[in-house]
Design a protein around this motif. Structure first.
Motif, mmCIF file in Angstrom:
data_model
loop_
_atom_site.group_PDB
_atom_site.id
_atom_site.type_symbol
_atom_site.label_atom_id
_atom_site.label_comp_id
_atom_site.label_asym_id
_atom_site.label_seq_id
_atom_site.Cartn_x
_atom_site.Cartn_y
_atom_site.Cartn_z
ATOM 1 N N GLY A 12 0.842 -1.185 0.000
ATOM 2 C CA GLY A 12 0.000 0.000 0.000
ATOM 3 C C GLY A 12 0.874 1.230 0.000
ATOM 4 O O GLY A 12 1.685 1.438 0.911
ATOM 5 N N THR A 13 0.752 2.053 -1.029
ATOM 6 C CA THR A 13 1.647 3.196 -1.147
ATOM 7 C C THR A 13 0.977 4.311 -1.941
ATOM 8 O O THR A 13 -0.132 4.150 -2.458
ATOM 9 C CB THR A 13 2.966 2.765 -1.828
ATOM 10 O OG1 THR A 13 3.904 3.832 -1.746
ATOM 11 C CG2 THR A 13 2.745 2.421 -3.294
ATOM 12 N N GLY A 14 1.659 5.421 -2.050
ATOM 13 C CA GLY A 14 1.176 6.545 -2.835
ATOM 14 C C GLY A 14 2.131 6.849 -3.966
ATOM 15 O O GLY A 14 2.915 5.990 -4.391
ATOM 16 N N ALA A 22 -2.717 4.869 3.315
ATOM 17 C CA ALA A 22 -3.819 4.673 4.263
ATOM 18 C C ALA A 22 -3.784 5.729 5.371
ATOM 19 O O ALA A 22 -4.836 6.240 5.793
ATOM 20 C CB ALA A 22 -3.739 3.271 4.865
ATOM 21 N N HIS A 23 -2.582 6.068 5.851
ATOM 22 C CA HIS A 23 -2.472 7.106 6.873
ATOM 23 C C HIS A 23 -2.949 8.450 6.332
ATOM 24 O O HIS A 23 -3.681 9.181 7.013
ATOM 25 C CB HIS A 23 -1.017 7.239 7.338
ATOM 26 C CG HIS A 23 -0.498 6.052 8.079
ATOM 27 N ND1 HIS A 23 0.591 5.337 7.654
ATOM 28 C CD2 HIS A 23 -0.934 5.436 9.209
ATOM 29 C CE1 HIS A 23 0.814 4.345 8.495
ATOM 30 N NE2 HIS A 23 -0.101 4.368 9.438
ATOM 31 N N LEU A 24 -2.539 8.768 5.116
ATOM 32 C CA LEU A 24 -2.920 10.053 4.523
ATOM 33 C C LEU A 24 -4.426 10.109 4.266
ATOM 34 O O LEU A 24 -5.057 11.153 4.452
ATOM 35 C CB LEU A 24 -2.149 10.276 3.219
ATOM 36 C CG LEU A 24 -0.619 10.272 3.346
ATOM 37 C CD1 LEU A 24 0.026 10.423 1.977
ATOM 38 C CD2 LEU A 24 -0.144 11.376 4.281
ATOM 39 N N SER A 25 -5.012 8.992 3.873
ATOM 40 C CA SER A 25 -6.458 8.935 3.652
ATOM 41 C C SER A 25 -7.216 9.093 4.968
ATOM 42 O O SER A 25 -8.289 9.718 5.002
ATOM 43 C CB SER A 25 -6.835 7.611 2.980
ATOM 44 O OG SER A 25 -6.269 7.529 1.684
ATOM 45 N N ALA A 40 -14.954 15.656 9.467
ATOM 46 C CA ALA A 40 -15.626 14.946 10.561
ATOM 47 C C ALA A 40 -15.905 15.796 11.797
ATOM 48 O O ALA A 40 -16.527 15.314 12.730
ATOM 49 C CB ALA A 40 -14.805 13.726 10.958
ATOM 50 N N GLY A 41 -15.431 17.021 11.858
ATOM 51 C CA GLY A 41 -15.753 17.867 12.998
ATOM 52 C C GLY A 41 -14.607 18.069 13.972
ATOM 53 O O GLY A 41 -13.609 17.350 13.963
ATOM 54 N N ASN A 42 -14.785 19.061 14.834
ATOM 55 C CA ASN A 42 -13.757 19.465 15.789
ATOM 56 C C ASN A 42 -13.410 18.335 16.757
ATOM 57 O O ASN A 42 -14.273 17.581 17.202
ATOM 58 C CB ASN A 42 -14.246 20.682 16.567
ATOM 59 C CG ASN A 42 -13.146 21.313 17.411
ATOM 60 O OD1 ASN A 42 -12.013 21.427 16.973
ATOM 61 N ND2 ASN A 42 -13.489 21.718 18.618
ATOM 62 N N GLY A 43 -12.117 18.229 17.064
ATOM 63 C CA GLY A 43 -11.650 17.265 18.047
ATOM 64 C C GLY A 43 -11.249 15.921 17.490
ATOM 65 O O GLY A 43 -10.611 15.124 18.193
ATOM 66 N N LYS A 44 -11.587 15.637 16.244
ATOM 67 C CA LYS A 44 -11.203 14.364 15.640
ATOM 68 C C LYS A 44 -9.697 14.330 15.425
ATOM 69 O O LYS A 44 -9.068 15.346 15.110
ATOM 70 C CB LYS A 44 -11.919 14.151 14.316
ATOM 71 C CG LYS A 44 -13.434 14.058 14.431
ATOM 72 C CD LYS A 44 -13.852 12.814 15.187
ATOM 73 C CE LYS A 44 -15.363 12.683 15.236
ATOM 74 N NZ LYS A 44 -15.796 11.472 15.983
ATOM 75 N N MET A 45 -9.115 13.141 15.599
ATOM 76 C CA MET A 45 -7.661 13.045 15.418
ATOM 77 C C MET A 45 -7.258 11.674 14.897
ATOM 78 O O MET A 45 -8.011 10.705 14.987
ATOM 79 C CB MET A 45 -6.926 13.340 16.734
ATOM 80 C CG MET A 45 -7.118 12.315 17.820
ATOM 81 S SD MET A 45 -6.055 12.676 19.258
ATOM 82 C CE MET A 45 -6.686 14.281 19.738
ATOM 83 N N VAL A 46 -6.048 11.627 14.347
ATOM 84 C CA VAL A 46 -5.451 10.405 13.824
ATOM 85 C C VAL A 46 -4.013 10.330 14.313
ATOM 86 O O VAL A 46 -3.251 11.293 14.134
ATOM 87 C CB VAL A 46 -5.469 10.382 12.277
ATOM 88 C CG1 VAL A 46 -4.719 9.151 11.755
ATOM 89 C CG2 VAL A 46 -6.882 10.392 11.737
ATOM 90 N N GLU A 47 -3.649 9.204 14.947
ATOM 91 C CA GLU A 47 -2.252 9.002 15.323
ATOM 92 C C GLU A 47 -1.479 8.498 14.117
ATOM 93 O O GLU A 47 -1.971 7.659 13.359
ATOM 94 C CB GLU A 47 -2.146 8.009 16.482
ATOM 95 C CG GLU A 47 -2.673 8.550 17.792
ATOM 96 C CD GLU A 47 -2.307 7.673 18.966
ATOM 97 O OE1 GLU A 47 -1.481 6.741 18.783
ATOM 98 O OE2 GLU A 47 -2.839 7.913 20.068
#
Length: 351
Positions: free
Chosen positions: A160-162, A314-317, A325-332
């Motif tokens: 999986g890559t870009g 996948a991380h970038l997506s 998605a709204g305030n406070g959403k996050m991704v590690e």
């Protein structure tokens, strides 16, 4: 370059390699080149070619061998061969012993990844020391060829890559150069056999035959499996598969450079930068196409972390999803980073 282009290269393979180096300006007069010299056929041919190229272009050349602390007697054989060949050709030689098994166990890495990390650390340390001592631009020459490029692209693809992953290895990347990317493995082997026939009497056993790492045949390593099993299947479908993959990698490399430029311009115009943090306005992001947004995230992480290691498409997506998605959403994210929505901005920060 002009002198060498008037027919002083000794074979078609040499000529192809010469013009590839010239076109991409991989080696310029006055520079220093440190070759990662395993003693295998690829690095052996590159050492021979660079030795000959010095007759036409003034640059300094040294060879360095890395002993990985595995394969015991076979590794000692490799070291002996590399040292003997460099001495025979009067090329300055050095070597370093590293403990790949111990390092890999401590860091929870496979031998392949652990060896790669320690190898590049040692080579980069030597390159930087030589550059600092002499005050001249110093490049690290690596002997990866077109077949290696195909393996790299396929490895990235199945994981999986870009765009960056599909561009594979670059002929010049910071202080690294890869002159042999224009050649198939078969072309290198053919050239070595021709050269071996020319000088067999003088060199006897230690000719240009080279020594090969037996671990290159171990199918438990992903790259070896791709090389030994997957690539032959692709070549049965199309005998030019490896060259076509190489050409596609060149195209994606151009595409990557274009999108990196666009992403950099966006960041320069809109980003707010603080220590360990970069904020991007959601309104401006949402006006761009998704493909460019992902490259903006990637370039932002590059600026924040200093690299993009382990960042997948996948991380970038995942980051792209939270901007809607709204305030406070996050991704590690890998590398102790995260992306989070803070009001009207997407903030990338180090943990």
């Amino acid at each position: 370059y002009e002198e060498a282009s008037r027919g002083t290269m000794q074979s078609g393979t040499d000529t192809k390699l010469f013009f590839y180096i010239k076109k991409n300006q991989l080696i310029l007069p006055g520079e220093q080149v440190l070759l990662a010299f395993s003693g295998g056929s690829d690095s052996l041919y590159l050492l021979y070619f660079l030795k000959e190229l010095r007759k036409h272009i003034p640059f300094s050349l040294e060879a360095m061998h890395i002993h990985h602390g595995i394969r015991e007697e076979e590794a000692e054989r490799d070291l002996f061969f590399a040292k003997r060949k460099a001495e025979e050709w009067e090329i300055p030689f050095s070597f370093v012993r590293v403990d790949v098994p111990g390092f890999s166990e401590r860091e929870g890495l496979g031998l392949e990844e652990g060896g790669r990390i320690l190898r590049y650390r040692a080579l980069e340390r030597k390159r930087a020391e030589w550059e600092s001592r002499e005050g001249r631009k110093t490049k690290l020459a690596l002997a990866q060829h077109m077949d290696d490029q195909a393996e790299t692209v396929m490895h990235h693809l199945v994981r999986g890559t870009g765009i960056a992953g599909l561009s594979g290895m670059q002929s010049i990347e910071e202080n690294k150069i890869r002159p042999l990317l224009c050649l198939r493995k078969a072309e290198i082997l053919e050239r070595l056999c021709l050269r071996k026939a020319e000088i067999l009497e003088r060199l006897h056993v230690l000719s240009l035959a080279g020594v090969e790492d037996s671990s290159n045949s171990d199918l438990s390593f992903t790259r070896n499996y791709i090389r030994k099993e997957l690539i032959p299947v692709l070549e049965r479908i199309n005998r030019h598969a490896v060259r076509h993959i190489f050409e596609e990698a060149c195209f994606f490399s151009e595409l990557e450079a274009y999108f990196r430029k666009k992403a950099f311009l966006f960041i320069e115009e809109f980003a707010e930068k603080k220590e360990g943090e970069i904020a991007l306005p959601l309104k401006a992001l949402k006006m761009e196409d998704a493909v460019l947004r992902r490259e903006i995230y990637l370039e932002t992480l590059r600026l924040l972390r200093g690299n993009t290691k382990d960042i997948s498409r996948a991380h970038l997506s995942s980051v792209d999803k939270i901007i809607f998605a709204g305030n406070g959403k996050m991704v590690e994210l890998p590398g102790k980073a995260l992306g989070k929505i803070n009001g009207k901005t997407l903030v990338f920060a180090l943990l």
